[in-house]
Design a protein around this motif. Structure first.
Motif, PDB file in Angstrom:
ATOM      1  N   ARG A   7       0.844  -1.188   0.000  1.00 22.87           N
ATOM      2  CA  ARG A   7       0.000   0.000   0.000  1.00 22.87           C
ATOM      3  C   ARG A   7       0.881   1.240   0.000  1.00 22.87           C
TER       4      ARG A   7
ATOM      5  N   ARG B 258      -2.739  13.496   5.017  1.00 22.29           N
ATOM      6  CA  ARG B 258      -3.594  14.595   4.617  1.00 22.29           C
ATOM      7  C   ARG B 258      -3.069  15.884   5.160  1.00 22.29           C
TER       8      ARG B 258
ATOM      9  N   GLN C 228      -9.749  16.815   6.223  1.00 18.19           N
ATOM     10  CA  GLN C 228      -9.530  15.521   5.592  1.00 18.19           C
ATOM     11  C   GLN C 228      -9.068  14.495   6.607  1.00 18.19           C
TER      12      GLN C 228
ATOM     13  N   PRO D   7     -11.594   8.786   7.501  1.00 17.05           N
ATOM     14  CA  PRO D   7     -10.569   7.746   7.567  1.00 17.05           C
ATOM     15  C   PRO D   7      -9.831   7.611   6.240  1.00 17.05           C
ATOM     16  N   VAL D   8      -8.561   7.343   6.344  1.00 10.56           N
ATOM     17  CA  VAL D   8      -7.733   7.242   5.140  1.00 10.56           C
ATOM     18  C   VAL D   8      -7.905   5.867   4.535  1.00 10.56           C
ATOM     19  N   MET D   9      -7.953   5.819   3.238  1.00  5.64           N
ATOM     20  CA  MET D   9      -7.734   4.538   2.612  1.00  5.64           C
ATOM     21  C   MET D   9      -6.544   4.693   1.696  1.00  5.64           C
ATOM     22  N   SER D  10      -5.454   4.051   2.076  1.00  7.64           N
ATOM     23  CA  SER D  10      -4.238   4.198   1.297  1.00  7.64           C
ATOM     24  C   SER D  10      -4.421   3.513  -0.045  1.00  7.64           C
ATOM     25  N   PRO D  11      -3.742   3.993  -1.072  1.00  7.19           N
ATOM     26  CA  PRO D  11      -3.876   3.353  -2.380  1.00  7.19           C
ATOM     27  C   PRO D  11      -3.255   1.964  -2.375  1.00  7.19           C
TER      28      PRO D  11
ATOM     29  N   GLU E 257       2.654   3.988  10.810  1.00 11.01           N
ATOM     30  CA  GLU E 257       1.994   5.239  10.455  1.00 11.01           C
ATOM     31  C   GLU E 257       2.880   6.441  10.804  1.00 11.01           C
TER      32      GLU E 257
ATOM     33  N   VAL F  37       0.839  12.961  -0.416  1.00 12.42           N
ATOM     34  CA  VAL F  37       0.008  13.926   0.284  1.00 12.42           C
ATOM     35  C   VAL F  37      -1.241  14.207  -0.534  1.00 12.42           C
ATOM     36  N   TYR F  38      -2.351  14.183   0.137  1.00 20.05           N
ATOM     37  CA  TYR F  38      -3.589  14.603  -0.475  1.00 20.05           C
ATOM     38  C   TYR F  38      -3.601  16.110  -0.520  1.00 20.05           C
ATOM     39  N   GLY F  39      -3.715  16.682  -1.671  1.00 20.29           N
ATOM     40  CA  GLY F  39      -3.796  18.131  -1.703  1.00 20.29           C
ATOM     41  C   GLY F  39      -5.177  18.588  -1.284  1.00 20.29           C
TER      42      GLY F  39
ATOM     43  N   ALA G 167      -8.514  20.496  -1.906  1.00 15.13           N
ATOM     44  CA  ALA G 167      -9.197  20.594  -3.187  1.00 15.13           C
ATOM     45  C   ALA G 167      -8.926  21.942  -3.871  1.00 15.13           C
TER      46      ALA G 167
END
Lengths: 403, 622
Positions: free
Chosen positions: A43, A48, A53, A57-61, A144, A231-233, A235
């Motif tokens: 994974r 975030r 965000q 909950p995170v779902m990792s790719p 983590e 990192v999730y940018g 929006a």
């Protein structure tokens, strides 16, 4: 009787790819003459950067970790091809890197990609040479925090695999039930410039070096490309840092400008500039990483053998072996499962462990085994018993075999 | 040709070291289960005391029961990890390698039937049908009473077909979507038709609940492990099946099987009161079956014996005359040919503290034996079948035999303790809450307590609203404690290499169950037909399923089958009966479980959509 053969000039090429491109990349390996690739589930890491965000909950790719042993003269061409097929120029598209093997021993039935006369192409500008792979094996709960620390220190997109740690508890008899397969391997490939920072950050975040906290080590990478998202940018944010960096890469035509970084000179201060990055740490060649690929069903026997022969600790990752020739039974094609056994050990013990594994394999006639050895430039772990003082720093019982 | 193994690596451990190694292990296990279960217990306690304003009856017994549940879950989950799941997985891996397809399918079919017969929750269904009045729902009554064996057999065959089809699906690489869509479509059509039929409409609730109940804490992990084993072996490197989906089929097929069984008896006209009813009914049925609100309001055997021997009416009794003909004769009321019923009446004065810490009528010895027996029945035959398959059919030896047998032992111990704890703790707690919750909108006799209570609100709407909210949190909390869901969560977590976290899965499922149960309570409180509540969500589901990715379809549907296990079912049924019994016109407490299974599929698929959206946003841009 399993017969073993040794071969030189092989490198292990590792690709960390999203699910969607992994299949195509493996096909490409086959097209270029490879006989098989081991594929692991892994994974990616997503942190975030916006507070709201973090509430979700995170779902990792989901990612795939593909490993192939490749003859040295094919390496450049293969990397170039994976770069093209996987679209690695795009931000977040994955990473591919190669680590040369010092020595490869394989049983005669193991499909090894033997060197051919065809000359490989030369590497292009896209492929970087000053990289370091950092691995950290520790409990699931710690990963983590370690990923976060690694990303903050400059690592791009740590990739995590589940693994089983073996070693201490193997000799406990029925108390073995207390050992759980809840370890994880974190792999992150960084510029040499950032390697020290990231490595230190990982050790600090995971308190690697205290008893029972696992092990971290780094291996110099010969060449590779890293383009992983971490990192999730937000929006509204126009672009992620990775996108900006890639854009500059494209404008400049290469990625050497990234060497222009701040270098910590220790007590004397910091300098910034181009080309100041140290040319990679000096290898002490004290520690090596012994990797052994076996069919999953024979893994237990080999683990036992390695521990008997004096391997300090073992971690095992299971994956699928994708081959050009498929075996079938009951009218369906069967997958072959491979386990990868990895142990980090002092060079002094290498011969014993290697012999232990090879002997067991020969005596029990285990098929399709391949062992390879890669040098490790720095290791941090807790050593329960230090037989003789080695060069290095000792801090509260933890031993740092450093360069 | 095994190399002689030197004994150098084997440590000699004294008792102190053994303890030092065991203690952190035990402590971690205990804390993990405590985390799962504290919410539901604390929630139920607080609701009873703070909202309903009633003391907890048998508080001591419930506390002890809760502790036993935690201990049981501790052992059971370890038993799954060490014993049952490795066993299932090894067989799953070996089957496609060593045997031919007919053998694999036959194995799957037998496993499905065996797993159903072993499932303790099947018995719960009979309890749910206890209040069915034969005059109102004759076909349902007959299915539950006259044809109970056929019912269980139909469910078993349904699960057997489902497991077979599930395994065949892995071997052939079929997509779950294309199995679910026609199957659910058929079921919905059937449901809509049955809803319009005066006899079949009552069977609907039973059928949908059967689907939810079949998949319990032993079946689910076993079937999951089997699926994962098979999927490890077959399919290419990009096989997206990953081993889920059997549970889904195993909860859909029994619905069809039960509906078909109902249809058969409908056509044969051999149900209660129908033309060809083969059973001779005792006329005593004219005293309508009374659902016993609580043991306090029922005469016990001792009192009955006293009455027989002395002929005196027991204290606190009320005389009711039914049937017959009352007439006024010369200043006296003469009631000829009545059926005389003596009912115990409640004391009117409210007691603030529940006197008994322990239910005086429960026999601990009997409960221990029952729990042990049902655990043995659920685990041992299945494991013997699996071991037999492994040794005789596949001719394989177990690699970690010792660990697996310790694991199986743990599973049996865990299951017994778990069952015992549920009887002692969760069932009395759930039952009293379930029967007391209607106090929010009507007057009830509190369970296990003398006196009457409620309504808490002047307007029934607010009371029912509180009951609906109560149902939501009950579902949410109970789901988090479900062992089968925990096993599914662990599996999903390790199959996706940690990408889909166990906590994320469990909380989305719990949210879905909560919503489903809230909807179910609403259904019962206002006596809505089940079809109105089942059909729209399933239609929504079909749409969601159609647009979702295969992996999410797989584990969201599986989580639906998993949710209704030994913790949720008794709590929910007790509540369904409690509320149903206080709403005029409600025939049965069925249907809540079916709604509780729809909820999680919707929530997990929705989470999947959100994740997919996020992934698209961060995906490599061209």
């Amino acid at each position: 009787m399993t017969a073993f053969r040794a071969i030189e000039n092989l490198s292990s090429v590792t690709a960390m790819l999203p699910q969607s491109t992994a299949g195509r990349v493996v096909e490409e390996v086959f097209n270029r003459g490879g006989h098989g690739a081991t594929i692991f589930n892994a994974r990616g890491t997503l942190l975030r950067d916006h507070w709201i965000q973090r509430l979700i909950p995170v779902m990792s790719p989901v990612m795939r970790y593909v490993q192939v042993l490749v003859p040295d003269d094919e390496v450049d061409g293969l990397i170039e091809e994976i770069y093209a097929v996987g679209g690695l120029h795009r931000p977040g598209a994955g990473a591919v890197f190669t680590i040369p093997c010092e020595e490869v021993i394989y049983s005669t039935d193991y499909p090894v990609w033997s060197p051919s006369s065809s000359s490989g192409s030369n590497a292009s500008l896209n492929i970087k040479e000053n990289l370091t792979a950092i691995y950290c094996i520790t409990g699931r709960d710690e990963i983590e925090a370690i990923s976060r620390a690694a990303v903050q220190a400059g690592g791009h997109g740590p990739v995590v695999q589940l693994c089983q740690g073996r070693g201490l508890r193997a000799g406990l008899g029925w108390l073995r039930i207390t050992s759980k397969a809840n370890k994880e391997v974190l792999a992150v490939v960084v510029d040499n410039t950032d390697a020290d920072n990231v490595f230190d950050a990982i050790i600090r975040a995971g308190r690697i070096g205290s008893p029972g906290r696992g092990i971290a080590y780094r291996i110099p990478v010969q060449k590779g490309v890293v383009n992983l998202t971490s990192v999730y940018g937000h929006a509204h944010q126009a672009a992620t840092l990775e996108q900006i960096v890639t854009a500059i890469d494209e404008i400049k035509g290469d990625s050497h400008w990234r060497d222009q970084s701040v270098i910590d000179l220790g007590r004397t201060g910091k300098v910034a500039g181009v080309g100041l990055a140290p040319k990679g740490p000096v290898d002490l060649r004290d520690y090596v990483s012994l990797i052994c690929v076996v069919p999953r069903e024979h893994m237990d026997a080999l683990m036992e053998a390695a521990i008997q022969a004096g391997a300090p600790g073992i971690n095992v990752v299971y994956g699928k072996f994708s081959e050009t020739e498929k075996s079938t039974a009951a009218g369906v094609s069967l997958t072959r499962e491979r386990g990868v056994l990895r142990t980090i050990l002092p060079r002094a013990r290498l011969d014993g462990v290697r012999r232990g594994i090879v002997d067991t394999a020969e005596l029990s006639e285990l098929p399709e085994i391949c062992l390879y050895i890669q040098s490790v430039s720095r290791v941090v772990t807790y050593l329960p018993e230090v037989r003789k003082p080695l060069t290095g720093v000792r801090y509260r019982g933890s031993f740092v075999a450093s360069d | 040709m095994q190399r002689p193994i030197a004994n150098s690596q084997r440590f000699e451990l004294g008792p102190r070291e053994t303890l030092a190694i065991l203690w952190p292990y035990v402590r971690d296990q205990f804390m993990e289960q405590l985390k799962g279960i504290w919410f539901i217990v604390v929630y139920l306690f607080l609701f009873q005391i703070l909202v309903l304003g009633l003391p907890i009856a048998y508080a001591g017994m419930i506390a002890a029961g809760t502790l036993v549940v935690i201990l049981g879950l501790m052992f059971f989950m370890e038993g799954l990890r060490l014993g049952l799941m490795p066993l299932g997985e090894v067989i799953g891996v070996m089957l496609p390698r060593k045997s031919r397809i007919p053998v694999i399918l036959a194995f799957a079919f037998i496993l499905g039937i065996g797993a159903t017969l072993a499932e303790p929750a099947i018995a719960v269904l009979k309890a749910a049908g206890a209040g069915v009045k034969p005059a109102e729902a004759p076909l349902l009554y007959s299915l539950l009473n006259d044809y109970a064996r056929q019912l269980v057999a139909a469910v078993g065959v349904g699960v057997g077909i489902a497991v077979t089809l599930g395994v065949l699906r892995f071997l052939r690489g079929w997509s779950l979507k294309y199995l679910i869509l026609p199957l659910v479509g058929t079921l919905l059509g059937f449901t809509l038709w049955a809803n319009g039929h005066p006899q079949m409409r009552h069977v609907l609730g039973l059928a949908w609940d059967c689907g939810a109940v079949t998949t319990g804490p032993v079946t689910v992990p076993l079937v999951l492990a089997l699926g994962i084993g098979v999927c490890r072996m077959v399919g290419g490197s990009e096989n997206r099946n990953a081993g889920f989906g059997i549970v889904t089929l195993a909860s859909l097929f029994p619905i069809l099987a039960v509906l078909l069984l109902g249809l058969y008896h409908l056509n044969a006209e051999d149900y209660y009161g129908a033309a060809a009813d083969p059973f001779v009914r005792a006329q005593s049925a004219s005293v309508e079956p009374r659902r016993v609100e609580s043991e306090v309001l029922a005469f016990g055997d001792a009192e009955f014996q006293t009455y027989l021997s002395s002929g005196e009416l027991p204290p606190r009794s009320k005389l009711i005359l039914r049937q017959g003909e009352p007439r006024l004769v010369e200043g006296r009321i003469v009631h000829s040919d009545p059926v005389i019923v003596l009912e115990k009446v409640a004391l009117d004065d409210q007691i603030l503290f529940a006197g008994d810490l322990w239910d005086p009528q429960s026999s601990l010895h009997q409960q221990v034996m029952d729990a042990l027996w049902s655990a043995l029945r659920a685990i041992v035959p299945l494991c013997l079948f699996l071991l037999f398959t492994l040794r005789v059919v596949l001719q394989e030896k177990l690699i970690h035999g010792q660990e697996v047998f310790i694991g199986l032992g743990f599973a049996v111990v865990g299951m017994s303790l778990f069952g015992l704890g549920i009887t002692l703790g969760l069932t009395p707690l759930g039952t009293q809450l379930g029967s007391n919750v209607p106090a929010t909108f009507t007057t009830v006799f509190p369970w296990g307590l003398p006196g009457t209570e409620g309504p808490l609100f002047d307007h029934a709407f607010y009371g029912k609203l509180v009951a609906v909210i109560f149902g939501f949190f009950l579902g949410y909390g109970a789901t988090l404690a479900e062992p089968a869901l925990n096993a599914l969560g662990n599996t999903v977590d390790s199959i996706t290499a940690g990408a889909f976290r166990k906590t994320l899965l469990m909380h989305s499922v719990a949210l879905g169950v909560g919503l489903g149960i809230a909807a179910g309570v609403y259904k019962i409180a206002y006596d809505l037909p089940l079809a109105y509540l089942v059909v729209p969500p399933y239609l929504l589901l079909l749409g969601l399923t159609w647009i979702s990715s295969e992996e999410f379809v797989n584990f969201s549907w599986d989580s639906a089958g998993v949710t209704t296990g030994p913790i949720t079912v008794p709590l929910v049924l007790a509540m369904g009966l409690g509320i149903g019994g206080n709403v005029p016109g409600v025939v049965d407490g069925f249907g809540v479980l079916a709604l509780a299974s729809v909820g999680p599929v919707i929530t997990v698929l929705t989470v999947g959509r959100i994740v997919a959206r996020n992934e698209r946003r961060t995906a490599p841009q061209e």
